[in-house]
Enzyme design. Structure first.
Site, PDB file in Angstrom:
ATOM      1  N   LYS A  19      13.818  15.339  24.461  1.00  0.00           N
ATOM      2  CA  LYS A  19      13.020  15.831  23.085  1.00  0.00           C
ATOM      3  C   LYS A  19      12.766  14.508  22.590  1.00  0.00           C
ATOM      4  O   LYS A  19      11.421  14.416  22.401  1.00  0.00           O
ATOM      5  CB  LYS A  19      13.389  16.506  22.044  1.00  0.00           C
ATOM      6  CG  LYS A  19      14.451  18.110  23.063  1.00  0.00           C
ATOM      7  CD  LYS A  19      14.773  18.737  22.665  1.00  0.00           C
ATOM      8  CE  LYS A  19      15.578  19.839  22.959  1.00  0.00           C
ATOM      9  NZ  LYS A  19      16.412  20.913  22.427  1.00  0.00           N
TER      10      LYS A  19
ATOM     11  N   GLN B 117      20.773  20.711  17.082  1.00  0.00           N
ATOM     12  CA  GLN B 117      20.960  21.598  18.990  1.00  0.00           C
ATOM     13  C   GLN B 117      22.268  22.123  18.957  1.00  0.00           C
ATOM     14  O   GLN B 117      23.322  21.366  17.983  1.00  0.00           O
ATOM     15  CB  GLN B 117      20.839  19.640  19.355  1.00  0.00           C
ATOM     16  CG  GLN B 117      21.224  19.915  20.801  1.00  0.00           C
ATOM     17  CD  GLN B 117      20.711  20.679  21.799  1.00  0.00           C
ATOM     18  OE1 GLN B 117      18.744  20.818  21.638  1.00  0.00           O
ATOM     19  NE2 GLN B 117      20.466  21.682  22.561  1.00  0.00           N
TER      20      GLN B 117
ATOM     21  N   ASP C 241      12.073  25.864  16.653  1.00  0.00           N
ATOM     22  CA  ASP C 241      12.758  26.227  17.789  1.00  0.00           C
ATOM     23  C   ASP C 241      12.381  27.326  17.480  1.00  0.00           C
ATOM     24  O   ASP C 241      13.049  28.233  18.759  1.00  0.00           O
ATOM     25  CB  ASP C 241      14.355  25.962  17.305  1.00  0.00           C
ATOM     26  CG  ASP C 241      14.840  24.919  18.710  1.00  0.00           C
ATOM     27  OD1 ASP C 241      14.376  24.752  19.337  1.00  0.00           O
ATOM     28  OD2 ASP C 241      16.203  24.771  18.556  1.00  0.00           O
TER      29      ASP C 241
END
Ligand code: NDP
Length: 293
Positions: free
Chosen positions: A52, A96, A119
């Protein structure tokens, strides 16, 4: 059979984003800024976050990586989230997953400001998605939609079987494809571990989306001739011939279905890179205040 090349497609999309960032820079605008919070040393999580951050560099975004070891308390993590929520500098951020067992993932997800939830995991974004309102789409389903759309795969009237009902992949995927929308209008069956005859369900699908987490679970004998197979799974299987001691495989027996399917996503190089690209697309939307103004 044609490969749904997520790696190439994600490079194309990243080039488009990079051009937009160059224009923003030239006009003296704000450079999109994505932050990632990584807790502990889970090797898969480290590799996702690395990818990312690398993708941010590639398109010219700013990125910040906040690393903490897994002794961090829930309160400390919530404080970091609060700072990111209120930072004028950060457009969007991710925490995460998975998190250490002593931290409540639901509490963490709820603490993220939906405006910065690139997200697309917060229930506000999930609810807006379900009603077709502007929102950050969850990154993996968003990437799959992009892939289906850009490869010109018809979903209207198609029978889609989604295998796996997680909140981040299977369930939102089933909602998005059944919605009255572009790249929607499919008839969707959402299956899971309690589904009675999974093979029979899968064999009726024009499009199969596998998000289970079991290596090579979907085999050639389960699918219909000409089906489109989208493999979300990322599973590490031991492989002594590889330097790192393992290789990545999907939830689909790629070699087996290759002779029967019309399109298949490879693992790696299919859905994975598209997920990262979706995150960039959501961050760009956030920096432009496209969703929440
Ligand atoms: P989860 O691990 O949260 O859930 C798995 C789902 O599969 C559950 O709904 C479960 O059913 C179902 N399932 C498990 N066993 C069976 C079975 N034998 N028959 C039918 N259904 C079964 O799923 P995720 O969506 O988080 O992850 C799935 C896979 O996708 C993993 O390999 C993960 O690494 C990968 N992934 C890849 C991403 C990418 O970018 N490519 C992004 C996210 C995930 P039940 O609900 O009944 O328990």
């Amino acid at each position: 059979m044609e490969i749904l090349d997520g790696k190439k497609l994600s490079e194309d999309i990243k080039n488009e984003i990079a051009q937009e960032v160059a224009q923003i820079k030239a006009a003296g605008g704000n450079i999109p800024h994505l932050a990632a919070v990584l807790i502990g040393n889970n090797p898969a999580s480290e590799s996702y976050v690395r990818s990312k951050v690398r993708s941010c560099d590639q398109v010219g975004f700013e990125s910040t990586l906040i690393r903490k070891d897994d002794s961090i308390t829930e309160e400390e993590l919530l404080e970091i989230i609060h700072e990111l929520n209120t930072s004028d500098d950060v457009d969007g951020f991710i925490v995460q997953l998975p998190l250490p067992k002593h931290i409540d993932e639901v509490k963490v997800t709820l603490a993220i400001d939906p405006k910065k939830d690139v997200d697309g995991f917060h229930p506000v974004n999930f609810g807006r998605m379900a009603q077709g309102l502007p929102c950050y789409l969850p990154a993996t389903p968003f990437g799959i939609l992009q892939m289906i759309e850009r490869y010109g795969i018809e979903t209207s009237g198609a029978h889609v079987v989604v295998v796996g009902r997680s909140n981040i992949v299977g369930t939102p995927m089933s909602i998005l494809l059944s919605r009255k929308a572009k790249t929607g209008n499919a008839t969707v069956t959402l299956t899971h571990s309690r589904t009675k005859d999974l093979a029979a369900e899968v064999s009726r699908a024009d499009i199969v989306i596998a998000a289970i987490g079991i290596p090579n679970f979907i085999s050639a004998d389960m699918i219909k001739e000409g089906a489109v197979i989208i493999d979300v799974g990322i599973n590490r299987v031991e492989d002594e011939t590889r330097k790192r001691g393992y290789r990545l495989v999907g939830d689909v027996d790629f070699d087996g279905v290759a002779g029967k399917a019309s399109y298949v996503t490879p693992v790696p190089g299919g859905v994975g890179p598209m997920t990262v690209t979706s995150l960039l697309m959501n961050t760009l939307k956030s920096s432009r205040k496209e969703i929440y103004g």
